[in-house]
Design an enzyme around this catalytic site. Structure first.
Site, PDB file in Angstrom:
ATOM      1  CB  CYS A   1      41.708-138.250  28.548  1.00 34.95           C
ATOM      2  SG  CYS A   1      40.817-137.952  30.660  1.00 34.95           S
TER       3      CYS A   1
HETATM    4  N1  LIG Z   1      37.293-134.989  32.778  1.00 36.35           N
HETATM    5  C1  LIG Z   1      37.304-136.608  32.660  1.00 36.35           C
HETATM    6  O1  LIG Z   1      36.419-136.887  32.276  1.00 36.35           O
HETATM    7  C2  LIG Z   1      38.255-137.488  33.669  1.00 36.35           C
HETATM    8  C3  LIG Z   1      38.658-138.992  33.280  1.00 36.35           C
HETATM    9  C4  LIG Z   1      38.996-139.854  33.118  1.00 36.35           C
HETATM   10  C5  LIG Z   1      39.985-139.126  34.505  1.00 36.35           C
HETATM   11  N2  LIG Z   1      40.777-137.979  34.629  1.00 36.35           N
HETATM   12  C6  LIG Z   1      41.430-137.569  35.250  1.00 36.35           C
HETATM   13  O2  LIG Z   1      41.112-136.840  36.467  1.00 36.35           O
HETATM   14  C7  LIG Z   1      41.957-136.185  37.726  1.00 36.35           C
HETATM   15  C8  LIG Z   1      40.829-135.192  37.392  1.00 36.35           C
HETATM   16  O3  LIG Z   1      40.175-134.100  36.532  1.00 36.35           O
HETATM   17  P1  LIG Z   1      39.074-133.397  36.025  1.00 36.35           P
HETATM   18  O4  LIG Z   1      38.374-133.283  35.023  1.00 36.35           O
HETATM   19  O5  LIG Z   1      37.741-133.842  36.857  1.00 36.35           O
HETATM   20  O6  LIG Z   1      39.351-132.215  36.343  1.00 36.35           O
HETATM   21  P2  LIG Z   1      38.530-131.015  36.731  1.00 36.35           P
HETATM   22  O7  LIG Z   1      39.600-129.452  36.070  1.00 36.35           O
HETATM   23  O8  LIG Z   1      37.043-130.777  36.355  1.00 36.35           O
HETATM   24  O9  LIG Z   1      38.516-130.418  38.100  1.00 36.35           O
HETATM   25  C9  LIG Z   1      39.973-130.577  38.936  1.00 36.35           C
HETATM   26  C10 LIG Z   1      38.743-129.619  39.972  1.00 36.35           C
HETATM   27  O10 LIG Z   1      40.258-129.491  41.656  1.00 36.35           O
HETATM   28  C11 LIG Z   1      40.714-128.880  41.987  1.00 36.35           C
HETATM   29  N3  LIG Z   1      41.126-127.905  42.519  1.00 36.35           N
HETATM   30  C12 LIG Z   1      43.005-128.019  41.715  1.00 36.35           C
HETATM   31  N4  LIG Z   1      44.010-127.457  42.452  1.00 36.35           N
HETATM   32  C13 LIG Z   1      43.126-128.063  43.912  1.00 36.35           C
HETATM   33  C14 LIG Z   1      43.599-128.206  45.239  1.00 36.35           C
HETATM   34  N5  LIG Z   1      45.089-127.901  45.549  1.00 36.35           N
HETATM   35  N6  LIG Z   1      43.019-128.821  46.376  1.00 36.35           N
HETATM   36  C15 LIG Z   1      41.868-129.031  45.966  1.00 36.35           C
HETATM   37  N7  LIG Z   1      41.126-128.980  45.084  1.00 36.35           N
HETATM   38  C16 LIG Z   1      41.589-128.238  43.690  1.00 36.35           C
HETATM   39  C17 LIG Z   1      39.736-127.385  40.845  1.00 36.35           C
HETATM   40  O11 LIG Z   1      39.399-126.422  41.304  1.00 36.35           O
HETATM   41  C18 LIG Z   1      38.475-127.954  40.161  1.00 36.35           C
HETATM   42  O12 LIG Z   1      37.299-127.739  41.078  1.00 36.35           O
HETATM   43  C19 LIG Z   1      42.795-135.354  35.860  1.00 36.35           C
HETATM   44  O13 LIG Z   1      44.397-136.455  36.529  1.00 36.35           O
HETATM   45  C20 LIG Z   1      42.156-136.722  34.819  1.00 36.35           C
HETATM   46  O14 LIG Z   1      42.800-136.038  33.750  1.00 36.35           O
HETATM   47  C21 LIG Z   1      39.438-137.054  34.076  1.00 36.35           C
END
Ligand SMILES: NC(=O)c1ccc[n+]([C@@H]2O[C@H](COP(=O)([O-])OP(=O)(O)OC[C@H]3O[C@@H](n4cnc5c(N)ncnc54)[C@H](O)[C@@H]3O)[C@@H](O)[C@H]2O)c1
Length: 433
Positions: free
Chosen positions: A272
């Protein structure tokens, strides 16, 4: 459409699909299942789907027992079969939003998941984007893709944006206890989305538009990025003056108002803070606005690994060794303490810079035993964590895992560079950085 969806939420026949079962999507999905809503998790990664259906977690701070309980309740299942989206009343999208090589928003995952949703969308559904992104994404990018099949937003289906505030391994707050900001493209859509999230979180914060919701998330993370840059700058200045910045912070935070502590470190990490501010910078350019504060914070924060490497050279110098040819152990690969998430970790930049200067670099991290393949650091794929020993020429603390607190660094008789203020006892070979 609105009344029907509200009723379904009330009598718990409302089905929630979550697209992207990562750090954000998985806990979100589990929360709905735990509240008695049928929840379907969608992901393109079959290994994750198989693991979840076998009640196995792939995220350290989410215990397998929690997944097993959700599976046993019959309310949670994961799938790679996107046609099952048809069974969902709401589809929440939580896919990555990284930066591309030019540090511009990479919307590839959001676009491909919207395309997938568009293929299966039916009348009477609510689609909410949870991924962090620039203001305007929901209106300008998502809605046109979803409408391609002929259905119309707010007539046939609702669209919203609700940013995730997940903070992995935070001991005080978890998904359910963090208030959730919710925006939608219409008042009716907002009512449905708001009611849905009220089922799982302590408080919802409805806002007037998806743009406000998108901007809120960016403001929160920009606030962190700028303040971390400030404290990193102060660290460098105070260090030159022989003042321990961490002691200053401890003292300053006794002020009961008007101060909030932020901590210096070897650079920004995680999914982030190093990324999100640049989503705004990019969008602001379209409006002829230069976001100087954000750029400056980015500049200071990205200079931190070089500062720490310089401290490593100084530390080796004290024992008459050059960095070139020295064996350096980087302690901690995860971007923050006690998590297994190594995305955007500053440890990678430290390793790269140390190697560039001729050091032989190894790492230790109990939560990252082997480095997986990533597009950012393909050269480290397969590299394994090594034990901490006194056989290294220098130990560089990059992550303050609790496991490291019991290590007796002083007895090792090797220089230790501590960029996290992990080591509390002073000894001659300890160098704060
Ligand atoms: N990790 C954090 O702490 C956090 C906190 C707040 C916001 N965010 C935001 O949340 C969002 C997701 O982050 P995350 O950390 O969960 O990511 P992540 O990489 O842990 O998970 C994303 C998942 O999406 C899947 N994916 C990718 N393309 C896809 C598709 N077309 N269809 C279905 N699944 C698909 C991937 O295989 C993966 O399992 C980002 O925008 C991030 O900035 C993350």
């Amino acid at each position: 459409m609105k009344q029907e969806l509200l009723k379904k939420i009330e009598d718990k026949t409302f089905v929630v699909g979550v697209l992207g079962l990562g750090y954000v999507g998985l806990p979100l999905n589990l929360c709905f299942a735990e509240k008695g809503f049928r929840s379907i998790g969608f992901d393109i990664d079959k290994s994750k789907v198989d693991a979840l259906n076998a009640s196995t977690s792939y995220i350290k701070h989410i215990p397998s027992g929690r997944i097993k309980a959700a599976r046993d309740s019959g309310f949670f299942a994961a799938t790679v079969d996107f046609s099952k989206m048809n069974e969902c009343d709401a589809i929440l999208i939580a896919v990555p939003t990284p930066l591309n090589k030019n540090r511009e928003p990479d919307m590839e995952y959001v676009v491909s998941s919207c395309v997938a949703v568009a293929k299966h969308i039916r009348r009477g559904q609510l689609v909410v984007l949870e991924s962090t992104t620039y203001p305007g994404t929901t209106d300008e990018l998502m809605v046109p893709i979803l409408e391609k099949g002929g259905l119309k937003v707010d007539k046939d289906f609702y669209v919203g944006f609700s940013p995730e505030r997940e903070d992995p391994n935070n001991r005080d707050y978890r998904t359910e206890t963090i208030p959730k900001v919710v925006g939608a493209t219409s008042a009716d859509g907002l009512e449905v989305a708001n009611k849905m999230y009220q089922q799982i979180v302590v408080r919802t914060v409805p806002v007037s538009s998806t743009r406000v919701a998108e901007a809120t998330k960016l403001m929160e993370n920009i606030f962190r990025s700028v303040n971390i840059a400030l404290v990193n700058e102060l660290k460098v200045a105070f260090m030159k003056m022989g003042i321990n910045v961490w002691e200053v912070i401890e003292a300053a935070k006794t002020k009961p108002f008007g101060f909030m502590p932020f901590y210096p470190g070897p650079g920004l990490g995680g999914h982030c803070i190093p990324i999100d501010p640049f989503y705004l910078t990019w969008k602001a350019r379209e409006y002829g606005v230069t976001t100087r504060f954000i750029e400056l914070a980015g500049e200071i924060n990205t200079a931190m690994p070089s500062f720490v490497v310089q401290r490593a050279m100084d530390a080796l110098n004290e024992v008459g060794k050059p960095l070139k040819g020295s064996n350096v152990l980087v302690l901690g690969l995860a971007y923050k303490a006690n998590v297994d998430d190594d995305r955007e970790s500053p440890s990678y930049e430290l390793m790269r810079e140390l190697e560039e200067k001729g050091a032989v670099v190894e790492y230790n991290d109990p939560f990252v035993p082997v480095i997986r393949m990533t597009r950012e650091h393909p050269q480290y794929a397969g590299k394994k964590s090594v034990p901490v020993s006194k056989n290294h020429d220098l130990i560089l603390i990059s992550t303050a895992h609790d496991d490291y607190k019991s290590i007796d660094f002083a007895s090792m008789k090797v220089p230790v560079v501590d960029s996290r203020n992990l080591v509390k006892n002073q000894f001659p070979l300890l160098f704060k950085a």
